[in-house]
Design a protein around this motif. Structure first.
Motif, PDB file in Angstrom:
ATOM      1  N   GLY A   1      -4.653   7.313   5.786  1.00 27.05           N
ATOM      2  CA  GLY A   1      -4.093   6.402   4.794  1.00 27.05           C
ATOM      3  C   GLY A   1      -3.650   5.094   5.434  1.00 27.05           C
ATOM      4  O   GLY A   1      -3.957   4.000   4.934  1.00 27.05           O
ATOM      5  N   LEU A   2      -2.973   5.197   6.554  1.00 27.23           N
ATOM      6  CA  LEU A   2      -2.491   3.990   7.237  1.00 27.23           C
ATOM      7  C   LEU A   2      -3.674   3.133   7.710  1.00 27.23           C
ATOM      8  O   LEU A   2      -3.640   1.911   7.637  1.00 27.23           O
ATOM      9  CB  LEU A   2      -1.627   4.361   8.446  1.00 27.23           C
ATOM     10  CG  LEU A   2      -0.233   4.940   8.145  1.00 27.23           C
ATOM     11  CD1 LEU A   2       0.481   5.295   9.428  1.00 27.23           C
ATOM     12  CD2 LEU A   2       0.603   3.946   7.344  1.00 27.23           C
TER      13      LEU A   2
ATOM     14  N   VAL B   1       3.583  -1.267   3.924  1.00 32.11           N
ATOM     15  CA  VAL B   1       2.911   0.026   3.766  1.00 32.11           C
ATOM     16  C   VAL B   1       3.965   1.112   3.598  1.00 32.11           C
ATOM     17  O   VAL B   1       4.921   1.191   4.371  1.00 32.11           O
ATOM     18  CB  VAL B   1       2.036   0.358   4.998  1.00 32.11           C
ATOM     19  CG1 VAL B   1       1.258   1.653   4.761  1.00 32.11           C
ATOM     20  CG2 VAL B   1       1.081  -0.778   5.319  1.00 32.11           C
ATOM     21  N   CYS B   2       3.775   1.912   2.554  1.00 31.08           N
ATOM     22  CA  CYS B   2       4.747   2.971   2.270  1.00 31.08           C
ATOM     23  C   CYS B   2       4.036   4.318   2.420  1.00 31.08           C
ATOM     24  O   CYS B   2       2.880   4.469   2.048  1.00 31.08           O
ATOM     25  CB  CYS B   2       5.246   2.786   0.844  1.00 31.08           C
ATOM     26  SG  CYS B   2       6.309   4.086   0.273  1.00 31.08           S
ATOM     27  N   VAL B   3       4.719   5.287   2.989  1.00 35.30           N
ATOM     28  CA  VAL B   3       4.164   6.640   3.082  1.00 35.30           C
ATOM     29  C   VAL B   3       5.062   7.551   2.257  1.00 35.30           C
ATOM     30  O   VAL B   3       6.286   7.485   2.381  1.00 35.30           O
ATOM     31  CB  VAL B   3       4.165   7.149   4.548  1.00 35.30           C
ATOM     32  CG1 VAL B   3       3.586   8.547   4.625  1.00 35.30           C
ATOM     33  CG2 VAL B   3       3.410   6.205   5.443  1.00 35.30           C
TER      34      VAL B   3
ATOM     35  N   SER C   1       0.868  -1.194   0.000  1.00 33.99           N
ATOM     36  CA  SER C   1       0.000   0.000   0.000  1.00 33.99           C
ATOM     37  C   SER C   1       0.892   1.227   0.000  1.00 33.99           C
ATOM     38  O   SER C   1       1.788   1.338   0.830  1.00 33.99           O
ATOM     39  CB  SER C   1      -0.862   0.046   1.257  1.00 33.99           C
ATOM     40  OG  SER C   1      -1.539  -1.154   1.442  1.00 33.99           O
ATOM     41  N   VAL C   2       0.646   2.128  -0.929  1.00 32.59           N
ATOM     42  CA  VAL C   2       1.410   3.378  -0.951  1.00 32.59           C
ATOM     43  C   VAL C   2       0.467   4.511  -0.543  1.00 32.59           C
ATOM     44  O   VAL C   2      -0.481   4.823  -1.251  1.00 32.59           O
ATOM     45  CB  VAL C   2       2.013   3.660  -2.342  1.00 32.59           C
ATOM     46  CG1 VAL C   2       2.834   4.946  -2.321  1.00 32.59           C
ATOM     47  CG2 VAL C   2       2.878   2.492  -2.794  1.00 32.59           C
TER      48      VAL C   2
ATOM     49  N   ARG D   1       8.802   6.391   3.956  1.00 34.75           N
ATOM     50  CA  ARG D   1       9.310   5.138   4.496  1.00 34.75           C
ATOM     51  C   ARG D   1       8.420   3.971   4.115  1.00 34.75           C
ATOM     52  O   ARG D   1       7.257   4.148   3.766  1.00 34.75           O
ATOM     53  CB  ARG D   1       9.465   5.210   6.005  1.00 34.75           C
ATOM     54  CG  ARG D   1       8.195   5.576   6.740  1.00 34.75           C
ATOM     55  CD  ARG D   1       8.424   5.570   8.221  1.00 34.75           C
ATOM     56  NE  ARG D   1       9.368   6.578   8.648  1.00 34.75           N
ATOM     57  CZ  ARG D   1      10.311   6.368   9.579  1.00 34.75           C
ATOM     58  NH1 ARG D   1      10.450   5.203  10.141  1.00 34.75           N
ATOM     59  NH2 ARG D   1      11.114   7.347   9.941  1.00 34.75           N
ATOM     60  N   MET D   2       9.005   2.782   4.181  1.00 32.57           N
ATOM     61  CA  MET D   2       8.255   1.561   3.875  1.00 32.57           C
ATOM     62  C   MET D   2       8.314   0.695   5.122  1.00 32.57           C
ATOM     63  O   MET D   2       9.392   0.507   5.682  1.00 32.57           O
ATOM     64  CB  MET D   2       8.941   0.853   2.705  1.00 32.57           C
ATOM     65  CG  MET D   2       8.365  -0.478   2.356  1.00 32.57           C
ATOM     66  SD  MET D   2       6.945  -0.385   1.258  1.00 32.57           S
ATOM     67  CE  MET D   2       7.696   0.126  -0.256  1.00 32.57           C
TER      68      MET D   2
END
Ligand code: UDP
Ligand code: MG
Length: 315
Positions: free
Chosen positions: A85-86, A94-96, A8-9, A164-165
């Protein structure tokens, strides 16, 4: 065939009509179509934009089912957008990231490789230069990191980005902190886990402009300090102690002088300056306490961190 891991980005967007099409194209080209070992979902959060951002998001979502969007009822800030988003990310990883391409999408491949190969839970990024940033802004940023690292138990890395991932467990840990005033740079460090750092040179925004004025950044810095340290509260105790000790010594000296030479009338300028100093300091100390009380007040109200108006995500 075994199921591919889902990535998930998460990407907050505020008035990004210029950037969004560019961001999506770049992601599709360099990430979604290239990294075939993974499935992707792009979670874009419209943080109450006043431009065409939402319209573009709807179109992107219609054209590509990997695009998920959440739209807020107003601007709640980047932190709230990342939280939303998270919360909606279903990925194993999960990437932000920001959508202005200041966070190079090419790094995603390296991040995933590191997470899959190494025994780490999170791959974070920090920029090693602040090229292209106003000098005064860099100087204040450095001062902020120096101060906060001295007064907080949580470690803050200079130049760390929100890009970050992380593994699912890290995202869950970040979500478990339900604080209203969110300071992600601190939260990511506070939750712990093994983090590997990638370094890269600062990249300038591809289009549009930064949403962070100098004033907003100052408030953000205060937010960080108040959220992750109670040292400012001890400032009043420390200064109060020093001033009391000095006053005691001064009193003894005055008594001594009066006993030996009589009691000449002291001038009022010294009295005035001491009164002004103490008055100023008492107000400052009250202000600092006020910052903490205000945050406690906002927290006990238990208002939601954001309000969602529209989304294409079925929960
Ligand atoms: N952003 C947001 N809400 C805000 C401000 C910013 O969602 O109130 C988003 C913005 O769209 C971008 C990211 O946060 O994707 C970083 O913002 P910006 O590039 O303006 O910050 P900078 O890179 O200058 O620190
Ligand atoms: Mg940016």
């Amino acid at each position: 065939m075994p199921k591919k891991p889902l990535v998930s980005v998460v990407c907050p967007c505020y008035n990004e009509e210029l950037m969004l099409p560019l961001y999506y194209e770049t992601m599709r080209e360099r990430v979604l179509t290239r990294l075939t070992d993974y499935d992707f979902e792009l979670i874009l959060i419209n943080d109450g934009s006043k431009d065409q951002t939402l319209k573009i998001l709807r179109e992107l979502a219609k054209a590509d089912e990997r695009v998920k969007y959440i739209s807020f009822s107003r601007n709640f800030g980047k932190e709230a957008a990342m939280y939303a988003g998270l919360q909606h990310a279903k990925g194993d990883f999960v990437c932000v990231m920001d959508c202005d391409l200041q966070d190079p999408p090419e790094l995603i491949e390296e991040m995933l490789a590191k997470l899959s190969a190494e025994d780490c839970d999170c791959v974070a990024t920090r920029r090693v230069t602040r090229k292209g940033e106003p000098k005064i802004r860099s100087a204040f940023a450095r001062a902020f990191y120096r101060i906060i690292n001295r007064i907080s138990d949580t470690e803050f890395v200079d130049g760390a980005r929100d890009f970050r991932m992380m593994r699912r467990c890290v995202a869950d840990a970040v979500l478990s902190l339900g604080e209203y005033h969110r300071f992600s740079k601190g939260i990511f460090m506070w939750v712990g886990f093994d983090t590997v750092w990638l370094e890269y040179e600062n990249v300038e925004r591809a289009a549009g402009e930064t949403k962070w004025s100098f004033w907003k950044l100052m408030c953000y810095a205060i937010e960080g300090i108040v959220s992750f340290s109670t040292a400012p509260l001890q400032l009043a105790t420390a200064v109060g102690g020093v001033v009391s000790a000095m006053a005691l010594v001064y009193m003894l000296i005055r008594v001594f002088i009066a006993l030996i030479w009589g009691n000449p009338v002291a001038g009022y300028p010294s009295l005035l300056s001491i009164m002004l100093f103490l008055g100023g300091f008492v107000l400052l100390a009250l202000g600092i306490i006020g910052e903490y009380v205000a945050r406690t007040y906002m927290q006990v109200k238990r208002r939601p961190i954001y309000i969602q108006k529209e989304s294409n995500i079925q929960s």
